[in-house]
Design a protein around this motif. Structure first.
Motif, PDB file in Angstrom:
ATOM      1  N   THR A 386      -3.735 -14.235   3.515  1.00 45.57           N
ATOM      2  CA  THR A 386      -4.810 -13.943   2.562  1.00 45.57           C
ATOM      3  C   THR A 386      -4.384 -14.473   1.198  1.00 45.57           C
ATOM      4  O   THR A 386      -3.255 -14.947   1.023  1.00 45.57           O
ATOM      5  CB  THR A 386      -5.060 -12.421   2.444  1.00 45.57           C
ATOM      6  N   ALA A 387      -5.276 -14.346   0.217  1.00 51.85           N
ATOM      7  CA  ALA A 387      -4.971 -14.795  -1.151  1.00 51.85           C
ATOM      8  C   ALA A 387      -4.415 -13.663  -1.997  1.00 51.85           C
ATOM      9  O   ALA A 387      -4.291 -13.803  -3.210  1.00 51.85           O
ATOM     10  CB  ALA A 387      -6.234 -15.369  -1.798  1.00 51.85           C
ATOM     11  N   PHE A 388      -4.108 -12.521  -1.380  1.00 53.60           N
ATOM     12  CA  PHE A 388      -3.605 -11.367  -2.123  1.00 53.60           C
ATOM     13  C   PHE A 388      -2.311 -10.873  -1.479  1.00 53.60           C
ATOM     14  O   PHE A 388      -2.326 -10.039  -0.577  1.00 53.60           O
ATOM     15  CB  PHE A 388      -4.655 -10.241  -2.126  1.00 53.60           C
ATOM     16  N   PRO A 389      -1.157 -11.391  -1.907  1.00 50.65           N
ATOM     17  CA  PRO A 389       0.113 -10.937  -1.337  1.00 50.65           C
ATOM     18  C   PRO A 389       0.344  -9.454  -1.630  1.00 50.65           C
ATOM     19  O   PRO A 389       0.021  -8.972  -2.718  1.00 50.65           O
ATOM     20  CB  PRO A 389       1.162 -11.805  -2.052  1.00 50.65           C
ATOM     21  N   LEU A 390       0.867  -8.719  -0.660  1.00 46.39           N
ATOM     22  CA  LEU A 390       1.146  -7.299  -0.839  1.00 46.39           C
ATOM     23  C   LEU A 390       2.579  -7.111  -1.328  1.00 46.39           C
ATOM     24  O   LEU A 390       3.524  -7.514  -0.674  1.00 46.39           O
ATOM     25  CB  LEU A 390       0.952  -6.551   0.491  1.00 46.39           C
ATOM     26  N   ALA A 391       2.688  -6.457  -2.491  1.00 44.83           N
ATOM     27  CA  ALA A 391       4.019  -6.191  -3.066  1.00 44.83           C
ATOM     28  C   ALA A 391       4.062  -4.747  -3.527  1.00 44.83           C
ATOM     29  O   ALA A 391       3.032  -4.117  -3.759  1.00 44.83           O
ATOM     30  CB  ALA A 391       4.294  -7.133  -4.227  1.00 44.83           C
ATOM     31  N   GLY A 392       5.265  -4.191  -3.679  1.00 49.49           N
ATOM     32  CA  GLY A 392       5.422  -2.835  -4.193  1.00 49.49           C
ATOM     33  C   GLY A 392       4.699  -1.809  -3.354  1.00 49.49           C
ATOM     34  O   GLY A 392       4.776  -1.792  -2.123  1.00 49.49           O
ATOM     35  N   LYS A 393       3.924  -0.935  -4.006  1.00 49.82           N
ATOM     36  CA  LYS A 393       3.197   0.134  -3.319  1.00 49.82           C
ATOM     37  C   LYS A 393       2.101  -0.419  -2.419  1.00 49.82           C
ATOM     38  O   LYS A 393       1.702   0.239  -1.448  1.00 49.82           O
ATOM     39  CB  LYS A 393       2.592   1.092  -4.348  1.00 49.82           C
ATOM     40  N   HIS A 394       1.580  -1.618  -2.745  1.00 49.65           N
ATOM     41  CA  HIS A 394       0.552  -2.203  -1.893  1.00 49.65           C
ATOM     42  C   HIS A 394       1.074  -2.441  -0.481  1.00 49.65           C
ATOM     43  O   HIS A 394       0.343  -2.305   0.495  1.00 49.65           O
ATOM     44  CB  HIS A 394       0.087  -3.545  -2.492  1.00 49.65           C
ATOM     45  N   ALA A 395       2.357  -2.815  -0.394  1.00 48.63           N
ATOM     46  CA  ALA A 395       2.931  -3.113   0.917  1.00 48.63           C
ATOM     47  C   ALA A 395       3.027  -1.861   1.779  1.00 48.63           C
ATOM     48  O   ALA A 395       3.076  -1.939   3.005  1.00 48.63           O
ATOM     49  CB  ALA A 395       4.308  -3.742   0.753  1.00 48.63           C
ATOM     50  N   GLU A 396       3.066  -0.659   1.123  1.00 52.00           N
ATOM     51  CA  GLU A 396       3.181   0.593   1.870  1.00 52.00           C
ATOM     52  C   GLU A 396       1.818   1.193   2.227  1.00 52.00           C
ATOM     53  O   GLU A 396       1.730   2.098   3.056  1.00 52.00           O
ATOM     54  CB  GLU A 396       3.971   1.607   1.038  1.00 52.00           C
ATOM     55  N   ALA A 397       0.768   0.709   1.564  1.00 48.95           N
ATOM     56  CA  ALA A 397      -0.566   1.291   1.779  1.00 48.95           C
ATOM     57  C   ALA A 397      -1.114   0.926   3.158  1.00 48.95           C
ATOM     58  O   ALA A 397      -0.821  -0.145   3.696  1.00 48.95           O
ATOM     59  CB  ALA A 397      -1.506   0.790   0.689  1.00 48.95           C
TER      60      ALA A 397
END
Length: 591
Positions: A386-397
């Protein structure tokens, strides 16, 4: 009246005498005999004093004591490093006219800071009495190298030079520390490292010692020389019993079960078979449970660890590498028939169609989301897919935390405020690009705004403050970059100017660690009684200190015992040392 006439008479006598000769006044007012070292100058006052010129006395001292003059000029040794020695008069420490037996060097061993010399005292030197190194008054020019003081106690008799510090420290002569024996070309390892120096260097022999094992250990050779003199080919410095012959040097490293075998197990008793075959079958034909059906290359499946340790390399020997759960599956789980009869499919769907909970709706490329470790180990790569890499808390959501509806139906915005507007403590005043200051790790604790790029870099205690300590309303508008903008002048209450110029004295490190040089930063140097006064002693009322008067009468009008009878120029007669000290000519007289 008589006292005034006497003073006038003495003044006339002084003026009547040539300035180059010792005056009658000088003879009359001599404070007392000179010390022994200056006794020969008793009748020659001009050698140390210039009539009516006190400021010339230091020059007189330094013209004789050229070594000290050199130290002061170069800023070295004690007189060059000790502040008062550079700025004060010589007599403030070396006072004379106190009798022949008076010592001119007023030195207190208990308070003297030896670090101000060129030789800082460390270790055992700190416990040595001054006289241990300084004989008599010999305090300048003492040698600093170890050998100059300790030559008599050198057990090496000078063989190793005078730089004792290469092996010894000032803590104690023993134990020896810091010497790197590897610098000799013979590093000490194993049992060598724990040996005393004299065990090898007997009789203080330090040069041309042999470096071979046999030269020292011939008497310890259990083989009686039958294996040669290269002990290191089998033994190490750890101990004689730690024999480490590297069988790998023969081209046949011993691994697995071979490592535990005895030498005679392959080479026969008495090393009868010096060069046994290296092929597995040559030794292990009797152990072959396949009776030769799989050939003689046992190593293609088995390992030296044991016959039951099968190591058929499916990754290397086939086109289908075994990973994850595939690696723990039994051969029969995939190979329902012998490989030569039927090869199993190599695609996920070919084997796992029955396990597909999506019933083919997501296609047959299972590996796009799932891993070979397990079906539940979903590995959809949001970063690359996707065009939105998951980092930090996003990666845990969880997926549904953002995708309340299918992604194909609703495409989410990539801007922070699109999801986090309700959590914005700034109420939108700083825009929607939260990523300028915050990171995906957490809203708090990971703010990355660089305040140093503003007009007010955060230094000292400012650097440790929380943002809201200054920006309580969280609007982050400019607060002003002067101290007075945040810090009310509670201590000085305007007595040092308004608005307060705190930075002239204080720093951001600590309010109490202030520093103001009144002599250099103002036109009014603090001398005599003025020196050491607290600021409020003179600056008691609000106002600009720069506009405060600098004449004595400006502060001391109420102290004037003459009630203005002698004018307002107090300094004509008085000094800052005290009102009771009066200047008469070039003399100071206590009234």
């Amino acid at each position: 009246m008589r006292r005034a006439l006497a003073l006038l008479w003495l003044l006339c006598l002084c003026l009547a005498t040539p300035v180059t000769a010792q005056t009658i006044m000088e003879r009359l007012v001599t404070p007392g005999p000179l010390a022994n070292s200056h006794a020969k100058l008793e009748s020659n006052c001009e050698a140390c004093h210039s009539s009516f010129r006190k400021e010339a006395q230091n020059g007189k001292c330094l013209s004789c004591h050229k070594g000290v003059a050199s130290d002061v000029a170069s800023g070295t040794k004690f007189h060059g490093r000790f502040g008062p020695a550079r700025s004060s008069s010589c007599k403030s420490c070396h006072s004379d006219h106190k009798g022949r037996n008076n010592g001119l060097i007023a030195l207190n061993p208990s308070t003297f800071n030896h670090a101000l010399t060129d030789f800082t005292l460390t270790g055992a030197h700190q416990r040595v009495k001054c006289a241990g190194c300084h004989r008599g008054n010999d305090f300048r020019g003492r040698p600093k190298d170890c050998g100059s003081c300790h030559a008599a106690t050198d057990p090496h008799k000078g063989q190793l030079g005078r730089a004792c510090q290469t092996c010894h420290t000032t803590a104690a002569w023993k134990p020896v520390q810091g010497f790197n024996h590897a610098s000799t070309g013979f590093p000490l390892t194993g049992a060598h490292a724990g040996k005393a120096c004299m065990s090898c260097h007997a009789g203080q022999r330090w040069k041309n010692l042999p470096a071979t094992c046999n030269s020292c250990h011939a008497k310890d050779d259990a083989h009686g020389g039958s294996r040669g003199t290269n002990c290191a080919s089998c033994h190490t410095t750890a101990s004689w019993r730690a024999a480490t012959f590297d069988h790998a040097t023969t081209g046949f490293p011993l691994i697995g079960g071979h490592a535990a075998a005895t030498c005679a197990g392959c080479h026969g008793a008495g090393n009868a078979n010096r060069n046994p075959s290296r092929g597995c079958y040559a030794c292990h034909a009797s152990n072959d449970s396949h009776k030769g059906a799989n050939g003689t290359d046992c190593a293609s499946c088995h390992t030296p660890r044991g016959w039951r340790q099968i190591s058929f390399d499916h990754d290397r020997m086939t086109s289908f590498s075994l990973k994850g759960a595939h690696r723990t599956a039994s051969c029969q789980a995939c190979h329902k028939q012998p490989p030569k009869v039927a090869k199993p499919p190599a695609t996920c769907f070919g084997c796992h169609a029955a396990d597909d909970i999506h019933k083919g709706s997501n296609g047959q490329d299972c590996a796009r989301c799932h891993q070979v470790t397990a079906w539940k180990a979903v590995d959809f790569n949001h970063n690359t897919m996707t065009a939105f890499p998951l980092a930090g808390k996003h990666a845990e959501a969880k997926c549904e935390a953002c995708h309340a509806r299918p992604a194909r139906e609703v495409k989410l915005s990539g801007q922070c405020s699109a999801c986090h507007a309700k959590q914005d403590p700034h109420a939108g005043k700083l825009g929607g690009d939260c990523g300028r200051c915050h990171t995906a790790a957490a809203w708090t604790g990971s703010v990355k705004f660089d305040h140093d790029l503003t007009r007010f870099p955060l230094l000292g205690k400012h650097a440790a403050l929380a943002c809201t300590a200054c920006h309580a309303d969280k609007s982050y508008a400019a607060k002003g970059n002067t101290c007075a903008a945040c810090h009310a002048d509670k201590h000085h209450a305007g007595t040092l100017g308004t608005p307060a110029q705190c930075q002239n004295c204080h720093s951001t490190s600590d309010w109490t660690a202030w520093r103001f040089d009144h002599d250099r930063q103002t036109g009014f140097a603090l001398t005599g009684k003025h020196k050491g006064l607290v600021c409020s002693a003179c600056h008691a009322r609000p106002g600009n200190p720069a506009q405060q008067g600098t004449q004595c009468i400006d502060c001391h009008r109420r102290h004037d015992p003459h009630r203005g009878g002698f004018g307002e120029d107090c300094e004509r007669c008085h000094t800052t040392s005290g009102f009771s000290e009066i200047i008469v000519g070039a003399r100071r007289i206590k009234s």
